[in-house]
Design an enzyme around this catalytic site. Sequence first.
Site, short mmCIF file in Angstrom:
data_model
loop_
_atom_site.label_atom_id
_atom_site.label_comp_id
_atom_site.label_asym_id
_atom_site.label_seq_id
_atom_site.Cartn_x
_atom_site.Cartn_y
_atom_site.Cartn_z
N GLU A 178 51.85 38.26 113.65
CA GLU A 178 52.86 39.45 113.92
C GLU A 178 53.70 38.67 115.04
O GLU A 178 54.77 39.20 115.46
CB GLU A 178 51.48 40.24 115.66
CG GLU A 178 50.90 40.75 114.32
CD GLU A 178 49.46 40.30 114.79
OE1 GLU A 178 48.85 41.01 114.97
OE2 GLU A 178 49.35 39.05 114.57
N ALA A 203 22.32 18.81 84.63
CA ALA A 203 21.86 17.37 84.86
C ALA A 203 21.40 17.02 83.31
O ALA A 203 20.31 17.83 82.57
CB ALA A 203 22.05 16.90 85.96
N THR A 254 20.92 16.11 95.72
CA THR A 254 21.85 16.08 95.34
C THR A 254 22.28 14.07 95.79
O THR A 254 23.33 13.41 94.85
CB THR A 254 22.86 16.72 95.82
OG1 THR A 254 22.53 18.14 95.29
CG2 THR A 254 24.44 16.46 95.04
N LEU A 283 17.48 22.92 96.17
CA LEU A 283 17.80 23.38 97.22
C LEU A 283 18.17 25.03 96.27
O LEU A 283 18.57 26.19 97.25
CB LEU A 283 18.94 23.08 97.93
CG LEU A 283 19.82 23.35 98.68
CD1 LEU A 283 18.76 23.72 100.63
CD2 LEU A 283 20.64 21.95 99.89
#
Length: 364
Positions: free
Chosen positions: A56, A166, A200, A299
């Site tokens: 603004e 995978a 991972t 996970l």
Amino acid sequence: MTFSATDHASMARALQLARFGLETTTPNPRVGSVIVRDGRIVGEGWHRRAGEPHAEVLALRAAGEAARGATAYVTLEPCAHHGRTPPCADALIAAGVARVVAAMEDPNPLVGGAGAARLRVSGITVDTGLMADEARELNIGFVSRMTRGRPWLRLKAATSLDGKTALNNGVSQWITGDAARRDGHRWRARACAVLTGIGTVREDDPQLTVRAVPCERQPLRVLVDARLEVSLSAKLLQGGNCLVVTAAENPGKTLELAGLGVEVVRLPNSQGKVDLLGLMREFGRRGINEVHGEAGLKLNGSLLRAGCVDELLLYIAPMIVGDTAQGLFHLPELTGLGTAMRLDVRDVRCVGKDLRVLARPTKA
């Protein structure tokens, strides 16, 4: 309230401006503003980053004296409190605008209607609710943090057509094509934090940085590592801007990680794992609005079971790899479809040769 065509067009422009701050405003919301007088835009502004002028204020500066008697369109209710910058409601009052149209009320309890009330007391007409759904979606993480005390968690995965992430031997690069990977990096860039798990990191050793698209601000990299097993040579630990969340008490390893500029937070649950809901609350305390998850099936499954996942971002490749490959989520076996998690599909589109699906768990 019935809004005019000019109202709609002006708010659409304000939302367009707000998106310029998609990757930079955290922990603040993404906000755009347009000043219109006699049907013509006389000022525009958007919030860039915390500590800098709000939308603004920038729009009023651009409008100058033309703001007097004008209508100010803003995607979020103007603030009425002193933070790093003065209240925007006061700036609008001082500029002499006649009307303010806000897409939605600010969910921040420090504002929560106070901005609109201050404007009305000063004789300014205030209308809210124009394109509110679009404004809420743009700031879905900020709204989540303000109303639930936790960020919006978007879980991303790349899968084959038969739902595999995978091969059984861990090979996953690359299931999807270049276009899908670039698109995934755009979603990373808008997040405040990128989350992964130790599995991972062991398999892929990811950097978890935004590289495939331009990015002014790298998200915080977060590793869930219950036993604090991460190798000090892991790529995501390099360069700082990394948080490791664990259940283990290991002062020696914690000190080694601190030497790399990595913060360690211990959040154990009763099973000796990381308290994932506790982690979401910790994110909220740190001002994190959106979390982008890129993890493995364990996970992923744990986050789903804990009720942490708000949205799924799935890239599906036109490829079949067979039932011995690794799946998306490690979840308990179901004995009936009535207990299966249902999804509300929000968007489906092709990205290169792959299919992108954006879906949200259906509320019970």
